[in-house]
Design an enzyme around this catalytic site. Structure first.
Site, PDB file in Angstrom:
ATOM      1  N   LYS A 131       0.835  -1.202   0.000  1.00 27.78           N
ATOM      2  CA  LYS A 131       0.000   0.000   0.000  1.00 27.78           C
ATOM      3  C   LYS A 131       0.878   1.264   0.000  1.00 27.78           C
ATOM      4  O   LYS A 131       0.648   2.205  -0.760  1.00 27.78           O
ATOM      5  CB  LYS A 131      -0.876  -0.038   1.269  1.00 27.78           C
ATOM      6  CG  LYS A 131      -2.083   0.837   1.241  1.00 27.78           C
ATOM      7  CD  LYS A 131      -2.948   0.621   2.490  1.00 27.78           C
ATOM      8  CE  LYS A 131      -4.101  -0.314   2.245  1.00 27.78           C
ATOM      9  NZ  LYS A 131      -5.093  -0.341   3.329  1.00 27.78           N
ATOM     10  N   PHE A 136     -31.363   8.744   5.124  1.00 23.21           N
ATOM     11  CA  PHE A 136     -31.384   7.349   5.600  1.00 23.21           C
ATOM     12  C   PHE A 136     -32.795   6.767   5.647  1.00 23.21           C
ATOM     13  O   PHE A 136     -33.125   5.959   6.503  1.00 23.21           O
ATOM     14  CB  PHE A 136     -30.684   7.213   6.971  1.00 23.21           C
ATOM     15  CG  PHE A 136     -29.184   7.185   6.812  1.00 23.21           C
ATOM     16  CD1 PHE A 136     -28.493   8.342   6.509  1.00 23.21           C
ATOM     17  CD2 PHE A 136     -28.481   5.999   6.906  1.00 23.21           C
ATOM     18  CE1 PHE A 136     -27.124   8.324   6.301  1.00 23.21           C
ATOM     19  CE2 PHE A 136     -27.107   5.972   6.699  1.00 23.21           C
ATOM     20  CZ  PHE A 136     -26.425   7.137   6.401  1.00 23.21           C
ATOM     21  N   HIS A 180     -34.109   5.466   2.675  1.00 21.21           N
ATOM     22  CA  HIS A 180     -34.240   4.800   1.380  1.00 21.21           C
ATOM     23  C   HIS A 180     -34.324   3.300   1.620  1.00 21.21           C
ATOM     24  O   HIS A 180     -33.377   2.690   2.097  1.00 21.21           O
ATOM     25  CB  HIS A 180     -33.058   5.121   0.473  1.00 21.21           C
ATOM     26  CG  HIS A 180     -32.915   6.589   0.229  1.00 21.21           C
ATOM     27  ND1 HIS A 180     -33.777   7.275  -0.606  1.00 21.21           N
ATOM     28  CD2 HIS A 180     -32.069   7.510   0.735  1.00 21.21           C
ATOM     29  CE1 HIS A 180     -33.454   8.558  -0.601  1.00 21.21           C
ATOM     30  NE2 HIS A 180     -32.423   8.725   0.207  1.00 21.21           N
ATOM     31  N   GLY A 235     -25.201  -2.678   4.908  1.00 18.45           N
ATOM     32  CA  GLY A 235     -23.970  -3.468   4.917  1.00 18.45           C
ATOM     33  C   GLY A 235     -22.830  -2.500   5.095  1.00 18.45           C
ATOM     34  O   GLY A 235     -23.011  -1.418   5.658  1.00 18.45           O
ATOM     35  N   CYS A 281     -18.936  -0.387   8.369  1.00 16.52           N
ATOM     36  CA  CYS A 281     -19.201   0.158   9.706  1.00 16.52           C
ATOM     37  C   CYS A 281     -20.470  -0.371  10.375  1.00 16.52           C
ATOM     38  O   CYS A 281     -20.389  -0.934  11.464  1.00 16.52           O
ATOM     39  CB  CYS A 281     -19.254   1.681   9.636  1.00 16.52           C
ATOM     40  SG  CYS A 281     -17.645   2.395   9.267  1.00 16.52           S
ATOM     41  N   LYS A 323     -22.114   0.208  -1.326  1.00 10.49           N
ATOM     42  CA  LYS A 323     -22.808   1.408  -1.789  1.00 10.49           C
ATOM     43  C   LYS A 323     -22.057   1.947  -2.998  1.00 10.49           C
ATOM     44  O   LYS A 323     -20.963   1.465  -3.296  1.00 10.49           O
ATOM     45  CB  LYS A 323     -22.897   2.442  -0.669  1.00 10.49           C
ATOM     46  CG  LYS A 323     -21.538   2.916  -0.167  1.00 10.49           C
ATOM     47  CD  LYS A 323     -21.680   4.296   0.330  1.00 10.49           C
ATOM     48  CE  LYS A 323     -21.316   4.658   1.673  1.00 10.49           C
ATOM     49  NZ  LYS A 323     -21.416   6.015   2.032  1.00 10.49           N
TER      50      LYS A 323
HETATM   51  P1  NAD Z   1      -8.981  -0.084   6.661  1.00  5.88           P
HETATM   52  O1  NAD Z   1      -8.934  -1.535   6.866  1.00  5.88           O
HETATM   53  O2  NAD Z   1      -9.304   0.468   5.315  1.00  5.88           O
HETATM   54  O3  NAD Z   1      -7.562   0.548   7.080  1.00  5.88           O
HETATM   55  C1  NAD Z   1      -6.835   0.197   8.211  1.00  5.88           C
HETATM   56  C2  NAD Z   1      -5.356   0.250   7.849  1.00  5.88           C
HETATM   57  O4  NAD Z   1      -4.580   0.156   9.038  1.00  5.88           O
HETATM   58  C3  NAD Z   1      -4.900  -0.888   6.932  1.00  5.88           C
HETATM   59  O5  NAD Z   1      -4.281  -0.337   5.786  1.00  5.88           O
HETATM   60  C4  NAD Z   1      -3.873  -1.647   7.801  1.00  5.88           C
HETATM   61  O6  NAD Z   1      -2.815  -2.185   7.036  1.00  5.88           O
HETATM   62  C5  NAD Z   1      -3.412  -0.567   8.730  1.00  5.88           C
HETATM   63  N1  NAD Z   1      -2.809  -1.010   9.992  1.00  5.88           N
HETATM   64  C6  NAD Z   1      -3.263  -1.908  10.889  1.00  5.88           C
HETATM   65  N2  NAD Z   1      -2.452  -1.971  11.955  1.00  5.88           N
HETATM   66  C7  NAD Z   1      -1.440  -1.106  11.734  1.00  5.88           C
HETATM   67  C8  NAD Z   1      -0.305  -0.687  12.477  1.00  5.88           C
HETATM   68  N3  NAD Z   1      -0.035  -1.195  13.685  1.00  5.88           N
HETATM   69  N4  NAD Z   1       0.510   0.218  11.945  1.00  5.88           N
HETATM   70  C9  NAD Z   1       0.256   0.750  10.725  1.00  5.88           C
HETATM   71  N5  NAD Z   1      -0.818   0.425   9.997  1.00  5.88           N
HETATM   72  C10 NAD Z   1      -1.654  -0.489  10.495  1.00  5.88           C
HETATM   73  O7  NAD Z   1     -10.002   0.479   7.749  1.00  5.88           O
HETATM   74  P2  NAD Z   1     -10.900   1.807   7.668  1.00  5.88           P
HETATM   75  O8  NAD Z   1     -12.120   1.557   6.874  1.00  5.88           O
HETATM   76  O9  NAD Z   1     -10.040   2.972   7.307  1.00  5.88           O
HETATM   77  O10 NAD Z   1     -11.360   1.925   9.174  1.00  5.88           O
HETATM   78  C11 NAD Z   1     -10.479   2.337  10.204  1.00  5.88           C
HETATM   79  C12 NAD Z   1     -11.283   2.673  11.437  1.00  5.88           C
HETATM   80  O11 NAD Z   1     -12.120   3.790  11.169  1.00  5.88           O
HETATM   81  C13 NAD Z   1     -12.220   1.558  11.906  1.00  5.88           C
HETATM   82  O12 NAD Z   1     -12.270   1.559  13.301  1.00  5.88           O
HETATM   83  C14 NAD Z   1     -13.557   1.975  11.343  1.00  5.88           C
HETATM   84  O13 NAD Z   1     -14.628   1.479  12.098  1.00  5.88           O
HETATM   85  C15 NAD Z   1     -13.475   3.471  11.451  1.00  5.88           C
HETATM   86  N6  NAD Z   1     -14.331   4.191  10.513  1.00  5.88           N
HETATM   87  C16 NAD Z   1     -14.416   3.774   9.208  1.00  5.88           C
HETATM   88  C17 NAD Z   1     -15.202   4.485   8.320  1.00  5.88           C
HETATM   89  C18 NAD Z   1     -15.309   4.038   6.895  1.00  5.88           C
HETATM   90  O14 NAD Z   1     -16.197   4.547   6.185  1.00  5.88           O
HETATM   91  N7  NAD Z   1     -14.470   3.143   6.397  1.00  5.88           N
HETATM   92  C19 NAD Z   1     -15.907   5.626   8.737  1.00  5.88           C
HETATM   93  C20 NAD Z   1     -15.784   6.024  10.068  1.00  5.88           C
HETATM   94  C21 NAD Z   1     -14.991   5.303  10.940  1.00  5.88           C
END
Ligand code: NAD
Length: 434
Positions: free
Chosen positions: A35, A252, A254, A260, A263, A324
């Site tokens: 990445k 919200f 719809h 899914g 989150c 989505k």
């Molecule tokens: P993701 O899986 O896309 O990204 C997480 C990243 O962290 C991965 O690239 C992984 O390799 C990296 N990682 C893990 N451990 C690590 C470490 N020790 N050091 C460095 N990198 C590390 O996850 P995401 O969708 O970005 O979600 C992250 C958090 O944010 C979750 O708790 C999620 O619930 C929250 N969140 C997500 C969204 C969303 O829409 N995706 C929205 C709000 C909150």
């Protein structure tokens, strides 16, 4: 300010790029060397509209860079954000905090001078206390504060959501940390974005309460959709009729195949778990989870009905696989429940998704992935819209009809009008409409 963002996923990368765009110096750290290599090469590990440009601009301006080496980034940082994944733990539905705690240990080992450690990951109440204990154990003399700053962005509109949020929530009672957070979000103060300062546990719960409520709202309108079908009413009119009431709001509402994504499924489970552990069950949320799970099966059966009750040997064309539109994210997408259910009954599935194919290849078996919607329709006995990508709103329906074995459309997102579709000779069904 100097920011280290641990985790360069959907949240970390967007947050990092936006903080850089606010003028801060940001280093995104990820363990996934592929990445980071891709980002360093100017590529994008995820699909999020506008993110490639924002990243490129800020890299060019010298405010954003990427590394696998947490030490160098953390040592220099005023604020270190934890934005790693918190998936559901197998078996009990609790959030798996192992990535968060591992990140906390790594930060503790290398941080230098007063450091604000900020959890952007969605974490259950009390996680901040645990992070504080970990850091204290690893570095008893360290100067630091642990802050909760949950993220509310939506994939597909993530940059806009980060830069123009309805609110920012910051959980800390440490004055120095509050000053750092205020400085980080200063550009939003200028836009008069409400910043809700609160204690850490409350902040942690706000995120789950928000997602729990939104999941419940979606599930409510989905149940209303079923009721509309049973009594001959139209769920879209119901949604409009109630949504214009400011106490309810039109978002919200719809009806569709059930929620899914990355989150809602895991966060509702974790909220229910937290509440059970605290001997204060949230039965509304538990019911929401159960109703939503049942809905996925019900959607598969609806498709079976459109196949005359005999799916074996039939071909199902699917439009949209991601949870989505405008994302390549397939985590807990409804397609992942619906498609295997159809395959188990002997149907062949062919599908098209504008951005989800790479992920879908890992997660779905024996699905023929096509290059466009017409490929998915060709020879199909039924065509199913699972995700409402814009490009599915203006299909050449005459062409689709000619390509299909039988002109049957199951529109799980209500993007077409029943009367139009019938006039065009389609056997059409949708959600919550006569
Ligand atoms: P993701 O899986 O896309 O990204 C997480 C990243 O962290 C991965 O690239 C992984 O390799 C990296 N990682 C893990 N451990 C690590 C470490 N020790 N050091 C460095 N990198 C590390 O996850 P995401 O969708 O970005 O979600 C992250 C958090 O944010 C979750 O708790 C999620 O619930 C929250 N969140 C997500 C969204 C969303 O829409 N995706 C929205 C709000 C909150």
């Amino acid at each position: 300010m100097r920011v280290a963002m641990i985790g360069a996923g959907y949240v970390g990368l967007v947050s990092g790029a936006c903080f850089a765009d606010f003028g801060h110096m940001v280093t995104c750290v990820d363990k996934d060397a592929g990445k980071i290599a891709r980002l360093k090469d100017g590529g994008m590990p995820i699909y999020e509209p506008g993110l490639d440009l924002l990243v490129a601009q800020n890299v060019r301006a010298g405010r954003l860079d990427f590394t696998t080496d947490a030490a160098s980034a953390v040592r220099q940082a005023d604020a270190v954000f934890i934005a790693v994944g918190t998936p559901s733990r197998r078996g009990d539905g609790h959030a798996d905090l192992s990535y968060v705690y591992a990140a906390a240990e790594e930060i503790a080992q290398v941080m230098d001078g007063f450091t604000v450690i900020v959890t952007k990951s969605t974490v259950p109440v009390g996680t901040g206390d645990e992070i504080e204990a970990i850091v204290r154990r690893v570095r008893p003399a360290a100067q630091f504060a642990v802050v909760s700053n949950p993220e509310f962005l939506r994939e597909g509109a993530a940059i806009e959501d980060f830069k123009r949020p309805d609110r920012v929530v910051v959980g800390t009672e440490d004055e120095r940390a509050r000053a750092v957070m205020t400085e980080l979000y200063r550009p939003l103060y200028l836009n008069e974005t409400p910043i809700v300062f609160t204690d850490r546990r409350t902040s942690e719960l706000i995120k789950y309460a928000a997602n729990g409520f939104l999941a419940l709202k979606i599930t409510f309108i989905n149940e209303m959709a079923d009721l509309c079908e049973a009594v001959g009413a139209d769920v879209q009119q119901v949604a409009r009729g109630i949504g214009l009431d400011k106490r309810i709001g039109n978002k919200f509402l719809h009806a569709g195949p059930g929620f899914g994504g990355s989150c809602f499924p895991k966060d509702t489970l974790a909220l229910a778990r937290t509440a059970r552990d605290a001997a204060s069950p949230v039965t509304l949320i538990e019911t929401t989870i159960a109703v939503n799970d049942a809905r996925k099966t019900a959607m598969a059966l609806r498709i079976v009905d459109a196949l005359g009750g005999e799916p074996a040997g039939k071909t199902v064309g699917v439009l949209g696989l991601t949870f989505k539109p405008n994302t390549d994210d397939m985590r807990d997408a409804p397609s992942l429940a619906i498609i295997p259910a159809l395959q188990a009954l002997g149907a062949h599935v062919q599908a098209f998704d504008p951005e989800g194919a790479t992920e879908a290849r890992q997660l779905l078996r024996d699905v023929a992935l096509k290059d466009d919607p017409y490929g998915a329709a060709e020879g199909a006995d039924v065509l199913v819209i699972i995700t409402e990508w814009d490009q599915f709103r203006a299909l050449d329906l005459d062409r689709i009809k000619l390509l299909m074995n039988r002109p049957a459309l199951v529109d799980l997102r209500n993007i077409y009008k029943p009367a139009d579709m019938r006039a065009r000779g389609f056997d059409y069904s949708s959600v919550g409409r006569a």
